[in-house]
Design a protein around this motif. Structure first.
Motif, mmCIF file in Angstrom:
data_model
loop_
_atom_site.group_PDB
_atom_site.id
_atom_site.type_symbol
_atom_site.label_atom_id
_atom_site.label_comp_id
_atom_site.label_asym_id
_atom_site.label_seq_id
_atom_site.Cartn_x
_atom_site.Cartn_y
_atom_site.Cartn_z
ATOM 1 N N VAL A 183 0.815 -1.222 0.000
ATOM 2 C CA VAL A 183 0.000 0.000 0.000
ATOM 3 C C VAL A 183 0.852 1.276 0.000
ATOM 4 C CG1 VAL A 183 -2.049 -0.996 1.041
ATOM 5 C CG2 VAL A 183 -0.228 -0.169 2.519
ATOM 6 N N GLY A 184 2.112 1.142 0.415
ATOM 7 C CA GLY A 184 2.986 2.314 0.485
ATOM 8 C C GLY A 184 3.519 2.755 -0.865
ATOM 9 N N LEU A 185 3.106 2.082 -1.952
ATOM 10 C CA LEU A 185 3.561 2.520 -3.275
ATOM 11 C C LEU A 185 2.798 3.760 -3.725
ATOM 12 C CD1 LEU A 185 4.017 -0.907 -5.103
ATOM 13 C CD2 LEU A 185 5.791 0.634 -4.304
ATOM 14 N N GLN A 186 1.737 4.109 -3.017
ATOM 15 C CA GLN A 186 0.975 5.289 -3.392
ATOM 16 C C GLN A 186 0.875 6.253 -2.213
ATOM 17 O OE1 GLN A 186 -2.695 4.000 -5.303
ATOM 18 N NE2 GLN A 186 -1.489 3.168 -6.992
ATOM 19 N N SER A 187 0.743 7.549 -2.537
ATOM 20 C CA SER A 187 0.652 8.552 -1.465
ATOM 21 C C SER A 187 -0.788 8.630 -0.982
ATOM 22 C CB SER A 187 1.050 9.931 -1.980
ATOM 23 O OG SER A 187 2.249 9.841 -2.668
ATOM 24 N N TRP A 188 -0.959 8.623 0.309
ATOM 25 C CA TRP A 188 -2.290 8.623 0.904
ATOM 26 C C TRP A 188 -2.632 10.043 1.367
ATOM 27 C CZ3 TRP A 188 -5.266 4.128 0.900
ATOM 28 C CH2 TRP A 188 -4.610 3.027 0.347
ATOM 29 N N ALA A 190 -3.445 11.415 4.106
ATOM 30 C CA ALA A 190 -2.859 11.942 5.351
ATOM 31 C C ALA A 190 -1.484 12.558 5.103
ATOM 32 C CB ALA A 190 -2.747 10.815 6.380
ATOM 33 N N SER A 191 -0.698 11.944 4.213
ATOM 34 C CA SER A 191 0.655 12.474 3.995
ATOM 35 C C SER A 191 0.596 13.787 3.224
ATOM 36 C CB SER A 191 1.524 11.458 3.254
ATOM 37 O OG SER A 191 1.020 11.236 1.959
ATOM 38 N N ILE A 192 -0.404 13.921 2.380
ATOM 39 C CA ILE A 192 -0.550 15.164 1.602
ATOM 40 C C ILE A 192 -1.016 16.286 2.539
ATOM 41 C CG2 ILE A 192 -1.752 16.241 -0.348
ATOM 42 C CD1 ILE A 192 -2.093 13.325 -1.484
ATOM 43 N N ILE A 219 13.001 10.983 11.724
ATOM 44 C CA ILE A 219 12.724 9.652 11.141
ATOM 45 C C ILE A 219 11.239 9.574 10.777
ATOM 46 C CG2 ILE A 219 12.731 7.153 11.556
ATOM 47 C CD1 ILE A 219 15.048 7.535 13.490
ATOM 48 N N GLU A 220 10.956 9.214 9.538
ATOM 49 C CA GLU A 220 9.564 8.972 9.143
ATOM 50 C C GLU A 220 9.295 7.470 9.210
ATOM 51 O OE1 GLU A 220 8.225 10.360 5.248
ATOM 52 O OE2 GLU A 220 6.170 9.757 5.738
ATOM 53 N N LEU A 221 8.201 7.111 9.862
ATOM 54 C CA LEU A 221 7.839 5.687 10.011
ATOM 55 C C LEU A 221 6.746 5.331 9.005
ATOM 56 C CD1 LEU A 221 7.622 5.755 13.918
ATOM 57 C CD2 LEU A 221 9.480 4.776 12.544
ATOM 58 N N THR A 249 11.673 5.606 6.474
ATOM 59 C CA THR A 249 11.754 4.166 6.767
ATOM 60 C C THR A 249 10.438 3.468 6.413
ATOM 61 O OG1 THR A 249 10.925 4.239 9.038
ATOM 62 C CG2 THR A 249 13.274 4.681 8.724
ATOM 63 N N ASP A 250 10.536 2.199 6.139
ATOM 64 C CA ASP A 250 9.361 1.363 5.857
ATOM 65 C C ASP A 250 9.835 -0.086 5.999
ATOM 66 O OD1 ASP A 250 6.563 2.305 4.212
ATOM 67 O OD2 ASP A 250 6.965 0.148 4.254
ATOM 68 N N TYR A 251 8.899 -1.022 6.051
ATOM 69 C CA TYR A 251 9.351 -2.412 6.176
ATOM 70 C C TYR A 251 9.263 -3.156 4.856
ATOM 71 C CZ TYR A 251 4.592 -4.470 6.212
ATOM 72 O OH TYR A 251 3.326 -4.885 5.890
ATOM 73 N N ASP A 280 10.938 -2.068 10.706
ATOM 74 C CA ASP A 280 9.641 -2.682 11.009
ATOM 75 C C ASP A 280 9.245 -2.219 12.412
ATOM 76 O OD1 ASP A 280 7.571 -4.416 11.790
ATOM 77 O OD2 ASP A 280 8.388 -6.095 10.655
ATOM 78 N N TRP A 281 8.044 -1.647 12.534
ATOM 79 C CA TRP A 281 7.620 -1.116 13.849
ATOM 80 C C TRP A 281 7.641 -2.200 14.926
ATOM 81 C CZ3 TRP A 281 2.532 0.130 10.931
ATOM 82 C CH2 TRP A 281 2.788 1.067 9.937
ATOM 83 N N SER A 282 7.417 -3.438 14.509
ATOM 84 C CA SER A 282 7.341 -4.483 15.540
ATOM 85 C C SER A 282 8.735 -4.906 16.018
ATOM 86 C CB SER A 282 6.566 -5.691 15.029
ATOM 87 O OG SER A 282 7.244 -6.274 13.949
HETATM 88 C C1 LIG Z 1 -1.247 3.381 4.113
HETATM 89 S S1 LIG Z 1 0.448 3.408 3.793
HETATM 90 C C2 LIG Z 1 0.877 5.097 4.176
HETATM 91 C C3 LIG Z 1 2.137 5.509 3.500
HETATM 92 C C4 LIG Z 1 2.509 6.979 3.695
HETATM 93 N N1 LIG Z 1 2.849 7.260 5.073
HETATM 94 C C5 LIG Z 1 1.384 7.849 3.223
HETATM 95 O O1 LIG Z 1 0.678 8.436 4.070
HETATM 96 O O2 LIG Z 1 1.201 7.955 1.994
HETATM 97 C C6 LIG Z 1 1.126 2.539 5.223
HETATM 98 C C7 LIG Z 1 2.617 2.353 5.155
HETATM 99 O O3 LIG Z 1 3.057 1.693 6.342
HETATM 100 C C8 LIG Z 1 3.967 0.659 5.982
HETATM 101 N N2 LIG Z 1 3.938 -0.377 7.038
HETATM 102 C C9 LIG Z 1 2.924 -1.219 7.343
HETATM 103 N N3 LIG Z 1 3.258 -2.026 8.361
HETATM 104 C C10 LIG Z 1 4.518 -1.671 8.713
HETATM 105 C C11 LIG Z 1 5.426 -2.145 9.713
HETATM 106 N N4 LIG Z 1 5.099 -3.154 10.538
HETATM 107 N N5 LIG Z 1 6.631 -1.554 9.812
HETATM 108 C C12 LIG Z 1 6.982 -0.554 8.965
HETATM 109 N N6 LIG Z 1 6.179 -0.075 7.987
HETATM 110 C C13 LIG Z 1 4.957 -0.627 7.867
HETATM 111 C C14 LIG Z 1 3.491 0.183 4.635
HETATM 112 O O4 LIG Z 1 4.483 -0.510 3.899
HETATM 113 C C15 LIG Z 1 3.073 1.499 3.991
HETATM 114 O O5 LIG Z 1 4.145 2.118 3.339
#
Ligand SMILES: C[S@@+](CC[C@H](N)C(=O)[O-])C[C@H]1O[C@@H](n2cnc3c(N)ncnc32)[C@H](O)[C@@H]1O
Length: 391
Positions: A183-188, A190-192, A219-221, A249-251, A280-282
């Motif tokens: 899902v992170g391949l597209q901008s959502w 909230a980020s805009i 750091i961006e999560l 960052t992203d996982y 990874d947040w976990s």
């Molecule tokens: C809905 S997208 C939002 C992406 C961006 N922040 C935006 O607003 O456009 C959620 C993001 O969280 C990442 N994500 C989901 N679970 C994660 C985890 N456990 N650790 C790190 N990243 C995670 C996904 O890969 C994705 O890029």
């Protein structure tokens, strides 16, 4: 996991053996779970076996003239069966497309592969479990030509408090259609919205030298396309903040690749001001403990466990005087019902992390932000912006 009576598969999240109990599961239980994950995610390779019931013909006595039971081409039972199959296929297709279930299944399969050696099965059974699990995982990254969509280049322009503009160009890559965790391949939305708010009023986010100090680490999560990080990298120098270490960052590996491309597009120099890192947040890396001056995350709460993971991850990463800005998207329908509330539930006093100096990691401020016209998807009804930190 099993197949329900109607023939549709059950959600992995509610039917798979919990990961912590995997080591005590029997070979049969694991085999059944794998068979059913295959039925759900590899339907073309292993069709779900739905046995067609024998038609129940009404008994017609030999002396009467046989008359058709149904005036249509199929009997009512056959029609009912066809309707049931159609419904069951629809349910299974919806389940297959569910990103949360797929992420859950991915984690379960990955854990299974890493633990199967400890489970005490013989060599052949262990090898076949690994093969089957890897086969299902590989189907998650299948990417056929037919499913390819055009990548979309998007230009954003956010007015700043000084009358300038921050301009960011992004590659919104096509979702693979098979890997529903990308899902992170597209901008959502909230980020805009968050990027535009930071540009319009940077002081309110503490985005100035006095608050951030020398060489801050931001750091961006769950950065996705990296829009927020890229916006910050262009905004901060306008207000005299130089030498910031911004890390998106992203996982998800495909998401990180696309994010890297976006950094290169916006900063073609050899030393771009935004770094990319897997996180990874976990399981936040130990070496990043208390390194972040600021943490930012947008649209990262969309499954029940996310808020608690992010709370603990952020408490691990944030310096004692740092700030965590969390922009959570409010979606009220379907499987997202109740998810926005998990942020505040994760920060009830007894669950808030505490540090050795007696500081508590908690929500310091909450603001509701309205959805903006033509930004974000139809199921987004607004955003909750949280300021979180140690006090
Ligand atoms: C809905 S997208 C939002 C992406 C961006 N922040 C935006 O607003 O456009 C959620 C993001 O969280 C990442 N994500 C989901 N679970 C994660 C985890 N456990 N650790 C790190 N990243 C995670 C996904 O890969 C994705 O890029």
């Amino acid at each position: 996991m099993s197949v329900s009576l109607s023939g549709s598969c059950l959600p992995p999240s509610s039917s798979l053996i919990p990961i912590r109990q995997l080591v005590v599961a029997s070979e049969e239980q694991i085999a059944a779970a794998l068979r059913n994950l295959q039925a759900l995610y590899c339907p073309l390779r292993l069709p779900t076996a739905i046995s067609k019931p024998a038609p129940k013909w009404k008994h017609i006595s030999g002396v009467s003239t046989p008359s058709p039971i149904d005036s249509g081409y199929a009997s009512r039972d056959e029609k009912q069966f066809e309707d049931d199959v159609a419904v069951s296929e629809e349910v299974t297709a919806a389940l297959r497309a569910d990103p949360y279930e797929r992420t859950f299944a991915t984690r379960w399969l990955t854990s299974l592969i890493s633990r199967v050696e400890e489970m005490g099965f013989d060599e052949d059974a262990t090898a076949s479990i690994i093969d089957d699990a890897a086969f299902i995982l590989s189907s998650f990254s299948d990417f056929t030509k037919d499913e390819e969509e055009e990548a979309l280049e998007r230009d954003f322009s956010f007015p700043t408090a000084s009358g300038g503009k921050v301009e960011v160009t992004l590659n919104d890559a096509p979702l693979s259609g098979t890997d529903h965790t990308d899902v992170g391949l597209q901008s959502w939305g909230a980020s805009i919205v968050l990027s535009s708010m930071m540009c319009a009023d940077h002081e309110r986010f503490g985005l100035q030298q006095e608050t951030l100090g020398e060489r801050p680490t931001i750091i961006e999560l769950g950065a996705g396309t990296g829009l927020v990080s890229l916006t910050l990298a262009k905004l901060l120098p306008e207000f005299g903040v130089t030498g910031a270490n911004i890390v998106a960052t992203d996982y998800h590996l495909a998401v990180l690749d696309n994010c890297k491309l976006n950094v290169e597009t916006n900063f073609p120099s050899e030393q771009p001001p935004v770094g990319i890192q897997i996180l990874d947040w976990s399981q936040p890396p130990a070496d990043l403990q208390s390194t972040a001056t600021m943490l930012i995350a947008s649209d990262v709460i969309y499954a029940p466990e996310h808020a608690a993971w992010l709370r603990d991850c952020a408490a691990h990463l944030l310096k004692p005087d740092g700030t965590f800005w969390l922009m959570a998207t409010v979606r009220k329908t379907g499987k997202f019902e109740g998810i926005p509330e998990t942020v505040e539930s994760a920060f009830v006093p007894k669950l808030c992390p505490k540090d050795a100096s007696g500081r508590v990691f908690k929500i310091l401020q909450k603001e509701t932000v309205e959805k903006r016209r033509s930004i974000g998807r139809g199921d987004e009804s607004g955003y909750n912006l949280y300021r979180i930190g140690w006090v």
